[in-house]
Write a protein that holds these residues in place. Structure first.
Motif, PDB file in Angstrom:
ATOM      1  N   LYS A  19       0.832  -1.205   0.000  1.00 12.58           N
ATOM      2  CA  LYS A  19       0.000   0.000   0.000  1.00 12.58           C
ATOM      3  C   LYS A  19       0.867   1.256   0.000  1.00 12.58           C
ATOM      4  O   LYS A  19       0.590   2.218  -0.718  1.00 12.58           O
ATOM      5  CB  LYS A  19      -0.916  -0.004   1.222  1.00 12.58           C
ATOM      6  N   SER A  20       1.942   1.240   0.789  1.00 15.85           N
ATOM      7  CA  SER A  20       2.830   2.395   0.870  1.00 15.85           C
ATOM      8  C   SER A  20       3.572   2.628  -0.442  1.00 15.85           C
ATOM      9  O   SER A  20       3.698   3.763  -0.913  1.00 15.85           O
ATOM     10  CB  SER A  20       3.819   2.188   2.020  1.00 15.85           C
TER      11      SER A  20
ATOM     12  N   HIS B  26       2.609   1.563  -3.407  1.00 16.58           N
ATOM     13  CA  HIS B  26       1.616   1.910  -4.426  1.00 16.58           C
ATOM     14  C   HIS B  26       1.240   3.385  -4.335  1.00 16.58           C
ATOM     15  O   HIS B  26       1.081   4.060  -5.364  1.00 16.58           O
ATOM     16  CB  HIS B  26       0.376   1.041  -4.259  1.00 16.58           C
ATOM     17  N   SER B  27       1.107   3.905  -3.116  1.00 13.72           N
ATOM     18  CA  SER B  27       0.744   5.320  -2.953  1.00 13.72           C
ATOM     19  C   SER B  27       1.857   6.238  -3.455  1.00 13.72           C
ATOM     20  O   SER B  27       1.603   7.367  -3.874  1.00 13.72           O
ATOM     21  CB  SER B  27       0.431   5.622  -1.482  1.00 13.72           C
ATOM     22  N   LYS B  28       3.097   5.719  -3.440  1.00 17.93           N
ATOM     23  CA  LYS B  28       4.239   6.480  -3.967  1.00 17.93           C
ATOM     24  C   LYS B  28       4.359   6.317  -5.481  1.00 17.93           C
ATOM     25  O   LYS B  28       5.170   6.965  -6.120  1.00 17.93           O
ATOM     26  CB  LYS B  28       5.526   5.997  -3.279  1.00 17.93           C
TER      27      LYS B  28
END
Length: 199
Positions: free
Chosen positions: A154-155, A157-159
């Motif tokens: 998730k981290s 992907h958000s980047k």
């Protein structure tokens, strides 16, 4: 008689993912075509396709670009920590115990593990253990920390990091984690005496 379903053999996928998530070197760049060829022998399952997409993205970049991007992604922020127990235990006393448990799993398997100075919960190390050491024990470690993998994915992907694909591919080989929102890793900064590595 009930027939037990046999789990797919993901050793090649785990080894390729391990190489992708480790610091890029000239050797890694040279082996990219071999990684693509190895995956090509394992069909078009979702995790294989996802990992092939990552290899394609990495193949278009220079070594210097790969190294700079890797350092920016993984070394400058704990938000993308590649250490599985960091997501669940942070820098606390308990994490020291958990790291010892990882080492115990490696010893019990009989595999000779060279950590290269990394902590035993370093994701590329765990993936290589599953690929070359003990597939069942390695997969069990990955499954135990599926929530950590989900948070890392998730981290990343958000980047909008291409490295999110490697984590997604690994997650696709594991049972789903419980759908609960995990809190940020706790911090205590004690109890890690004797362990060297990041973060």
């Amino acid at each position: 008689m009930r027939i037990r379903r046999r789990e797919p053999d993901h050793r090649v996928l785990y080894l390729v993912a391990a190489r992708c998530l480790d610091y890029p070197t000239t050797e890694f760049v040279a082996m990219l075509p071999a990684c693509v060829a190895a995956l090509a022998e394992h069909g078009n399952s979702p995790p294989v396709v996802t990992l092939r997409e990552l290899l394609t993205a990495l193949s278009t970049r220079t070594l210097a670009d790969l190294q700079n991007n890797y350092v920016e992604t993984f070394d400058f922020s704990s938000k993308h920590a590649l250490y599985l127990s960091y997501w669940s235990d942070g820098d606390t006393r308990r994490r020291g115990e958990v790291l010892a448990q990882f080492k115990s799993v490696y010893r019990q398997s009989g595999a000779v593990i060279d950590t290269h100075g990394e902590l035993p919960d370093y994701l590329p190390l765990v993936l290589e253990f599953a690929a070359r050491g003990d597939l069942e024990a390695g997969r069990a470690l990955l499954a135990r920390y599926r929530s950590s993998l989900d948070m890392l994915h998730k981290s990343l992907h958000s980047k909008e990091s291409h490295y999110a694909r490697a984590v997604a591919a690994v997650c696709d080989t594991l049972p789903a984690a419980h759908a609960t929102e995990a809190p940020p890793p706790p911090t205590e900064l004690v109890g890690l005496t004797g362990y060297q590595g990041r973060p």
